[in-house]
Scaffold this motif. Structure first.
Motif, PDB file in Angstrom:
ATOM      1  N   MET A   1      17.822 -15.936  38.388  1.00  9.60           N
ATOM      2  CA  MET A   1      17.916 -15.355  39.731  1.00  9.60           C
ATOM      3  C   MET A   1      19.270 -15.722  40.350  1.00  9.60           C
ATOM      4  N   SER A   2      19.899 -14.772  41.024  1.00 10.22           N
ATOM      5  CA  SER A   2      21.206 -15.003  41.620  1.00 10.22           C
ATOM      6  C   SER A   2      21.137 -16.077  42.698  1.00 10.22           C
ATOM      7  N   LYS A   3      22.172 -16.916  42.746  1.00  9.26           N
ATOM      8  CA  LYS A   3      22.261 -17.947  43.767  1.00  9.26           C
ATOM      9  C   LYS A   3      22.515 -17.328  45.129  1.00  9.26           C
ATOM     10  N   HIS A   4      23.097 -16.144  45.137  1.00  8.08           N
ATOM     11  CA  HIS A   4      23.432 -15.463  46.385  1.00  8.08           C
ATOM     12  C   HIS A   4      22.868 -14.034  46.360  1.00  8.08           C
ATOM     13  N   PRO A   5      21.563 -13.886  46.439  1.00  8.87           N
ATOM     14  CA  PRO A   5      20.958 -12.541  46.327  1.00  8.87           C
ATOM     15  C   PRO A   5      21.384 -11.595  47.443  1.00  8.87           C
ATOM     16  N   HIS A   6      21.541 -12.101  48.644  1.00 11.13           N
ATOM     17  CA  HIS A   6      21.937 -11.223  49.750  1.00 11.13           C
ATOM     18  C   HIS A   6      23.382 -10.763  49.588  1.00 11.13           C
ATOM     19  N   TRP A  59      23.860 -17.386  56.415  1.00  9.43           N
ATOM     20  CA  TRP A  59      23.546 -16.588  57.592  1.00  9.43           C
ATOM     21  C   TRP A  59      22.461 -15.558  57.298  1.00  9.43           C
ATOM     22  N   CYS A  60      22.504 -14.961  56.136  1.00  6.42           N
ATOM     23  CA  CYS A  60      21.462 -13.985  55.775  1.00  6.42           C
ATOM     24  C   CYS A  60      20.099 -14.656  55.711  1.00  6.42           C
ATOM     25  N   ARG A  61      20.053 -15.847  55.131  1.00  5.88           N
ATOM     26  CA  ARG A  61      18.783 -16.560  55.029  1.00  5.88           C
ATOM     27  C   ARG A  61      18.279 -16.999  56.390  1.00  5.88           C
ATOM     28  N   LEU A  82      16.261  -8.347  55.665  1.00  9.56           N
ATOM     29  CA  LEU A  82      17.507  -7.599  55.701  1.00  9.56           C
ATOM     30  C   LEU A  82      17.522  -6.519  54.624  1.00  9.56           C
ATOM     31  N   GLU A  83      17.761  -5.293  55.050  1.00 10.19           N
ATOM     32  CA  GLU A  83      18.024  -4.224  54.105  1.00 10.19           C
ATOM     33  C   GLU A  83      19.442  -4.409  53.560  1.00 10.19           C
ATOM     34  N   PRO A  84      19.789  -3.800  52.417  1.00 12.18           N
ATOM     35  CA  PRO A  84      21.130  -4.001  51.850  1.00 12.18           C
ATOM     36  C   PRO A  84      22.264  -3.738  52.832  1.00 12.18           C
ATOM     37  N   TRP A  85      22.140  -2.708  53.669  1.00 13.06           N
ATOM     38  CA  TRP A  85      23.209  -2.398  54.619  1.00 13.06           C
ATOM     39  C   TRP A  85      23.320  -3.481  55.693  1.00 13.06           C
ATOM     40  N   GLN A  86      22.191  -4.100  56.038  1.00 15.56           N
ATOM     41  CA  GLN A  86      22.223  -5.191  57.011  1.00 15.56           C
ATOM     42  C   GLN A  86      22.791  -6.461  56.384  1.00 15.56           C
ATOM     43  N   ALA A  87      22.481  -6.672  55.109  1.00 18.86           N
ATOM     44  CA  ALA A  87      23.078  -7.800  54.397  1.00 18.86           C
ATOM     45  C   ALA A  87      24.590  -7.618  54.308  1.00 18.86           C
ATOM     46  N   VAL A 309      12.451   2.995  57.362  1.00 21.11           N
ATOM     47  CA  VAL A 309      12.093   1.571  57.486  1.00 21.11           C
ATOM     48  C   VAL A 309      11.707   1.295  58.940  1.00 21.11           C
ATOM     49  N   SER A 310      12.706   1.083  59.796  1.00 21.70           N
ATOM     50  CA  SER A 310      12.397   0.852  61.213  1.00 21.70           C
ATOM     51  C   SER A 310      12.361   2.150  62.005  1.00 21.70           C
ATOM     52  N   VAL A 311      13.012   3.180  61.504  1.00 26.17           N
ATOM     53  CA  VAL A 311      12.973   4.486  62.161  1.00 26.17           C
ATOM     54  C   VAL A 311      12.229   5.450  61.237  1.00 26.17           C
ATOM     55  N   LYS A 312      11.116   5.955  61.703  1.00 22.70           N
ATOM     56  CA  LYS A 312      10.248   6.791  60.883  1.00 22.70           C
ATOM     57  C   LYS A 312      10.860   8.180  60.673  1.00 22.70           C
TER      58      LYS A 312
END
Length: 397
Positions: A1-6, A59-61, A82-87, A309-312
């Motif tokens: 597993m990546s040490k920095h997944p975000h 910060w992501c965590r 966090l979604e990828p764009w938010q990360a 996700v947050s906007v339907k």
């Protein structure tokens, strides 16, 4: 597993946007390309900045440790995810550091997102992080706006997050008061501000919500000038588009576009501006690119990174259908949900229906012999002269 997944998710997002795998407007593509280019440049010892995956990941965590404060996720006591764009935006803002002293590179961040894409919850988490894990002694974090209601749009979820996280309160000694968060041990505080902070304020973080509503740059300017004594203060501006092109928000958007286009150099500004693309070039030219059609469902996904996700999706599509059918709803829909700068709050007539009624094959001589009304707008100095012919075709029974 990546040490920095975000961080891995953030870099993958940037690559997918640049490659066209994820639909995004020109300004988002350029922001992603800038990050990737800077990663390559940072390998040069002479380049003044470096990317620290540990700082970005921290910060992501932290943000993902914060609880939801409304809706079905809050009812289930779920934490933010966090979604990828938010990360991507989190990693960029907090992962890029100056090589000279290790402080953060970006002192200003301009984030344009349509409504319901989760910007308030994210910004509230950033504010709590600037109060705590940023380790700024005597931190002053402000949620600023022109009205009390707007100032609380970010502070309210931040206060609720702190109140619902006893471990955060205990570890950092946070006191949750009715109108502020306070750390007695070092005098740090997080509070809403209406207008401008008082004399003597030294913001370590200023979160300005819905900047498009500001008639002047007084609040932002006061915040910026007060940050001079801070080593790595952050001015975070989160907003949708608006209708005031003479206001400070639109001027900042134009400056950010010039920076992303490479026309100007502003290495301490991070800009991520979601929306739709305007036309580029002239029809017939090889580099011509038509404007996105705001009435098409696919345009919704391009402008709204948290679509589904947050906007339907079905809710957003209904808003789009209503805007197409009702001209008075079109401007609000395009500014709030597509981040278009629409230069009038309300439309006089439905442009979509007007365009749909066009008959391209008609010629002027087809109206020979019919009554005609002529409207002339004469220019006296530098305005544009215009002539309009209005004919009523004979009715057939």
């Amino acid at each position: 597993m990546s040490k920095h997944p975000h961080v891995a998710a953030a870099n993958r997002y940037a690559k997918d946007v640049v490659a066209g795998k994820i639909p995004a407007c020109r300004w988002v593509r350029l922001a992603c390309q800038r990050h990737l280019d800077d990663l390559a440049k940072s390998k040069d010892r002479a380049y003044p900045y470096r990317f620290d995956p540990d700082a970005a990941e921290k910060w992501c965590r932290f943000i993902e440790m914060m609880p939801h404060t409304k809706g079905r996720w809050a009812a289930k006591s779920e934490k933010l995810k966090l979604e990828p764009w938010q990360a991507f935006k989190t990693a960029c803002i907090f992962g890029w550091l100056r090589k000279s002293d290790g402080f953060r590179r970006f002192r200003k961040a301009l984030i344009l997102e349509p409504r319901k894409n989760g910007k308030s919850a994210w910004a509230a988490s950033v504010g709590l992080g600037m109060l705590t894990i940023d380790k700024e002694y005597g931190a002053e974090v402000y949620s600023g706006a022109t009205t009390e209601k707007q100032a609380w749009e970010v502070f309210r979820p931040a206060r609720l997050m702190a109140a619902k996280t006893p471990a955060l309160q205990s570890h950092y000694g946070i006191t949750v008061n009715a109108s502020n968060l306070h750390i007695l041990a070092n005098g740090s505080r997080f509070e809403p501000v209406i207008g401008t902070p008082g004399d003597g304020s030294s913001p370590s973080c200023a979160i300005v919500d819905e900047y498009h509503e500001h008639d002047t740059d007084a609040l932002v300017s006061t915040m910026e000038t007060g940050m001079g004594a801070r080593d790595q203060a952050l001015l975070l501006i989160i907003t949708t588009a608006g209708s005031n092109i003479a206001g400070p928000c639109y001027q900042m958007v134009l400056e950010a576009r010039l920076m992303l286009d490479g026309v100007t150099d502003d290495p301490e500004l991070f800009a991520l501006m979601y929306g739709v693309d305007a036309a580029r070039g002239k029809p017939g030219d090889d580099d011509y690119e038509p404007a996105d059609d705001w009435t098409k469902p696919e345009t919704l996904r391009k402008a709204n990174p948290n679509f589904g996700v947050s906007v339907k999706g079905d809710w957003l599509e209904k808003q789009q259908r209503d805007a197409i059918a009702n001209a008075r709803k079109a401007s609000a829909f395009r500014t709030k949900h597509l981040n278009e700068w629409v230069f009038a709050r309300e439309a006089y007539f439905n442009v979509a229906k007007w365009m749909a009624a066009a008959q391209p094959g008609l010629k002027l001589e087809d109206y020979a012999g019919m009554s005609c009304w002529v409207g002339v707008d004469l220019a006296s100095k530098i305005d544009i002269a215009a002539v309009t012919y209005l004919r009523r075709p004979a009715m057939t029974l």
